[in-house]
Design an enzyme around this catalytic site. Structure first.
Site, PDB file in Angstrom:
ATOM      1  N   GLU A 112       5.099   5.858  18.788  1.00  0.00           N
ATOM      2  CA  GLU A 112       3.986   6.786  18.585  1.00  0.00           C
ATOM      3  C   GLU A 112       2.721   5.954  18.418  1.00  0.00           C
ATOM      4  O   GLU A 112       2.759   4.877  17.841  1.00  0.00           O
ATOM      5  CB  GLU A 112       4.173   7.641  17.324  1.00  0.00           C
ATOM      6  CG  GLU A 112       5.298   8.643  17.400  1.00  0.00           C
ATOM      7  CD  GLU A 112       6.634   8.111  16.884  1.00  0.00           C
ATOM      8  OE1 GLU A 112       7.641   8.800  17.065  1.00  0.00           O
ATOM      9  OE2 GLU A 112       6.658   6.996  16.316  1.00  0.00           O
ATOM     10  N   TYR A 124       0.419  -0.414  26.063  1.00  0.00           N
ATOM     11  CA  TYR A 124       1.732   0.189  26.264  1.00  0.00           C
ATOM     12  C   TYR A 124       1.937   0.606  27.717  1.00  0.00           C
ATOM     13  O   TYR A 124       3.001   0.407  28.288  1.00  0.00           O
ATOM     14  CB  TYR A 124       1.928   1.376  25.321  1.00  0.00           C
ATOM     15  CG  TYR A 124       1.756   1.018  23.861  1.00  0.00           C
ATOM     16  CD1 TYR A 124       2.147  -0.231  23.355  1.00  0.00           C
ATOM     17  CD2 TYR A 124       1.186   1.910  22.958  1.00  0.00           C
ATOM     18  CE1 TYR A 124       1.976  -0.569  22.028  1.00  0.00           C
ATOM     19  CE2 TYR A 124       1.027   1.591  21.625  1.00  0.00           C
ATOM     20  CZ  TYR A 124       1.414   0.345  21.158  1.00  0.00           C
ATOM     21  OH  TYR A 124       1.253   0.022  19.842  1.00  0.00           O
TER      22      TYR A 124
END
Length: 166
Positions: A112, A124
């Protein structure tokens, strides 16, 4: 900032002796940093936890924490010292954790990230994570939603289960 790769930088398992430096990085990086006790519990009492540090001699430049459960990995947190950002250390840590959890049998990893943290989201995505949803009000301190991101660790099926982006 010009990226300067240092020769004496290496990744190793996090140790209890690293916690004061790790917590200093966390405190400077997050509005709701993990406490030394939380890291200690992970290192000493959680058999699913795998934590690494990026070090230059005895100085910790960054860290990554993960959990491995059944066939999935979860990034619990990752941070790089503010003075060392922009040099690829976060990517190096993340790729290391992905490789190590794959060796353990992880087929996918998730994490998250704050919706406002575009820099982390970019990192990411660079290593293959894709957005799969939103966790409303996930962060309690400085309240904010979290983006849920996934990556397949199997090259031949990379991101087929989590291909749809938001």
């Amino acid at each position: 900032m010009v990226a300067v790769m240092k020769e004496d930088v290496f990744i190793r398992k996090m140790m209890v002796a690293d916690l004061s430096q790790v917590c200093a990085i966390a405190k400077a990086s997050f509005p709701d940093p993990w406490t030394e006790q939380a890291f200690y519990q992970e290192l000493v009492h959680n058999p699913c936890a795998y934590y690494w540090v990026l070090a230059e001699q005895r100085r910790i430049l960054g860290y990554v924490g993960t959990w491995f459960v059944v066939d999935e990995g979860q990034v619990t947190n990752i941070a790089v010292d503010a003075n060392e950002r922009g040099q690829g250390w976060g990517e190096k840590l993340l790729k290391h954790s992905m490789k190590e959890l794959k060796k353990l049998g992880a087929e996918e990893m998730t994490l998250e990230v704050r919706l406002s943290n575009q820099r982390a989201q970019s990192l990411y995505r660079k290593v293959g994570f894709v957005s799969k949803g939103i966790r409303p009000r996930f962060y309690k301190v400085c309240p904010e939603d979290a983006m849920i991101m996934w990556v397949s660790l199997n090259e031949e099926t990379n991101n087929t289960r989590h291909r749809n982006k938001l």
